[in-house]
Design a protein around this motif. Structure first.
Motif, PDB file in Angstrom:
ATOM      1  N   TYR A 106       3.215  -4.369   0.079  1.00  0.00           N
ATOM      2  CA  TYR A 106       2.457  -3.482  -0.807  1.00  0.00           C
ATOM      3  C   TYR A 106       2.117  -4.238  -2.087  1.00  0.00           C
ATOM      4  CZ  TYR A 106       1.187   0.403  -3.821  1.00  0.00           C
ATOM      5  OH  TYR A 106       0.511   1.231  -4.665  1.00  0.00           O
ATOM      6  N   ASP A 107       0.848  -4.263  -2.456  1.00  0.00           N
ATOM      7  CA  ASP A 107       0.384  -4.936  -3.672  1.00  0.00           C
ATOM      8  C   ASP A 107       0.189  -3.889  -4.765  1.00  0.00           C
ATOM      9  OD1 ASP A 107      -0.821  -6.362  -5.681  1.00  0.00           O
ATOM     10  OD2 ASP A 107      -2.310  -7.330  -4.399  1.00  0.00           O
ATOM     11  N   GLU A 121       4.943  -5.742   6.573  1.00  0.00           N
ATOM     12  CA  GLU A 121       4.126  -4.954   5.652  1.00  0.00           C
ATOM     13  C   GLU A 121       4.424  -5.357   4.219  1.00  0.00           C
ATOM     14  OE1 GLU A 121       4.487  -0.403   4.509  1.00  0.00           O
ATOM     15  OE2 GLU A 121       3.762  -0.644   6.564  1.00  0.00           O
ATOM     16  N   LEU A 149      -2.966  -1.507  -2.516  1.00  0.00           N
ATOM     17  CA  LEU A 149      -3.195  -1.612  -1.077  1.00  0.00           C
ATOM     18  C   LEU A 149      -1.952  -2.098  -0.352  1.00  0.00           C
ATOM     19  CD1 LEU A 149      -6.740  -3.272  -0.963  1.00  0.00           C
ATOM     20  CD2 LEU A 149      -6.176  -0.881  -0.552  1.00  0.00           C
ATOM     21  N   THR A 150      -1.818  -1.649   0.884  1.00  0.00           N
ATOM     22  CA  THR A 150      -0.752  -2.115   1.765  1.00  0.00           C
ATOM     23  C   THR A 150      -1.371  -3.092   2.748  1.00  0.00           C
ATOM     24  OG1 THR A 150       0.408  -0.005   1.569  1.00  0.00           O
ATOM     25  CG2 THR A 150       0.985  -1.399   3.447  1.00  0.00           C
ATOM     26  N   TYR A 151      -0.674  -4.210   2.996  1.00  0.00           N
ATOM     27  CA  TYR A 151      -1.159  -5.232   3.910  1.00  0.00           C
ATOM     28  C   TYR A 151      -0.225  -5.305   5.110  1.00  0.00           C
ATOM     29  CZ  TYR A 151      -4.141  -6.697   0.064  1.00  0.00           C
ATOM     30  OH  TYR A 151      -5.078  -6.719  -0.921  1.00  0.00           O
ATOM     31  N   CYS A 179      -0.913  -9.347  10.811  1.00  0.00           N
ATOM     32  CA  CYS A 179      -1.673  -9.432  12.070  1.00  0.00           C
ATOM     33  C   CYS A 179      -1.753 -10.900  12.443  1.00  0.00           C
ATOM     34  CB  CYS A 179      -3.068  -8.848  11.915  1.00  0.00           C
ATOM     35  SG  CYS A 179      -3.085  -7.084  11.601  1.00  0.00           S
ATOM     36  N   TYR A 186      -1.828 -13.668   9.552  1.00  0.00           N
ATOM     37  CA  TYR A 186      -2.492 -13.201   8.334  1.00  0.00           C
ATOM     38  C   TYR A 186      -2.085 -11.774   7.983  1.00  0.00           C
ATOM     39  CZ  TYR A 186      -5.520 -17.120   9.501  1.00  0.00           C
ATOM     40  OH  TYR A 186      -5.996 -18.360   9.811  1.00  0.00           O
ATOM     41  N   TYR A 187      -2.068 -11.509   6.687  1.00  0.00           N
ATOM     42  CA  TYR A 187      -1.872 -10.150   6.206  1.00  0.00           C
ATOM     43  C   TYR A 187      -3.253  -9.556   5.914  1.00  0.00           C
ATOM     44  CZ  TYR A 187       3.162 -10.619   5.692  1.00  0.00           C
ATOM     45  OH  TYR A 187       4.494 -10.782   5.935  1.00  0.00           O
ATOM     46  N   LEU A 188      -3.548  -8.445   6.566  1.00  0.00           N
ATOM     47  CA  LEU A 188      -4.836  -7.782   6.384  1.00  0.00           C
ATOM     48  C   LEU A 188      -4.611  -6.428   5.720  1.00  0.00           C
ATOM     49  CD1 LEU A 188      -6.407  -8.522   9.881  1.00  0.00           C
ATOM     50  CD2 LEU A 188      -6.761  -9.764   7.743  1.00  0.00           C
ATOM     51  N   PRO A 189      -5.552  -6.026   4.837  1.00  0.00           N
ATOM     52  CA  PRO A 189      -5.383  -4.729   4.168  1.00  0.00           C
ATOM     53  C   PRO A 189      -5.451  -3.588   5.171  1.00  0.00           C
ATOM     54  CG  PRO A 189      -7.535  -5.636   3.672  1.00  0.00           C
ATOM     55  CD  PRO A 189      -6.792  -6.684   4.439  1.00  0.00           C
ATOM     56  N   GLU A 190      -4.599  -2.617   4.957  1.00  0.00           N
ATOM     57  CA  GLU A 190      -4.586  -1.437   5.809  1.00  0.00           C
ATOM     58  C   GLU A 190      -5.581  -0.438   5.213  1.00  0.00           C
ATOM     59  OE1 GLU A 190      -1.151   1.446   5.962  1.00  0.00           O
ATOM     60  OE2 GLU A 190      -0.830   0.294   7.806  1.00  0.00           O
TER      61      GLU A 190
END
Length: 126
Positions: A6-7, A4, A12-14, A17, A20-24
């Protein structure tokens, strides 16, 4: 490797998956409520400012933005109507003496105030 991230820039938290990091993202089932000016602003953003609309939607700030615009627009409209009534000499006495004239002048005044609100606050790039 972190699962995980955090940006702080976009809030947003990514989640990781695969590679790739996908936005939650989470959809809120609560029906948003905002007034006339909020609805007009939403339509404007959807049709003419699609990127801004998507950003506000993805950040979960769309309803807050629309409610803020609606409240500010209603306050501004109230101020404008009061100022214009004073300037035009539209009084309670006129209302008692010639109700039809008072109504005609108030309708014109309210229409003018609404046009100013739409131009200044609703149909703007900001």
């Amino acid at each position: 490797m972190q699962n995980e991230i955090y940006d702080e820039k976009n809030g947003l938290t990514y989640m990781l998956c695969g590679d790739y990091y996908l936005p939650e993202l989470a959809l809120i089932d609560i029906e948003p409520t905002y007034g006339k000016y909020g609805m007009l602003r939403k339509s404007y953003l959807q049709e003419h400012r699609k990127a801004k609309y998507q950003i506000l939607l993805l950040q979960g700030k769309l309803v807050e933005h629309l409610n803020q615009i609606d409240a500010e627009a209603r306050d501004r409209e109230e101020q404008l109507v009061k100022q214009m009534m004073e300037k035009e000499g539209i009084t309670e006495e006129l209302k008692r003496q010639d109700n039809m004239e008072w109504t005609r002048r108030m309708n014109t005044l309210c229409h003018d105030a609404e046009e100013m609100i739409l131009t200044e606050m609703i149909y703007t790039k900001g």
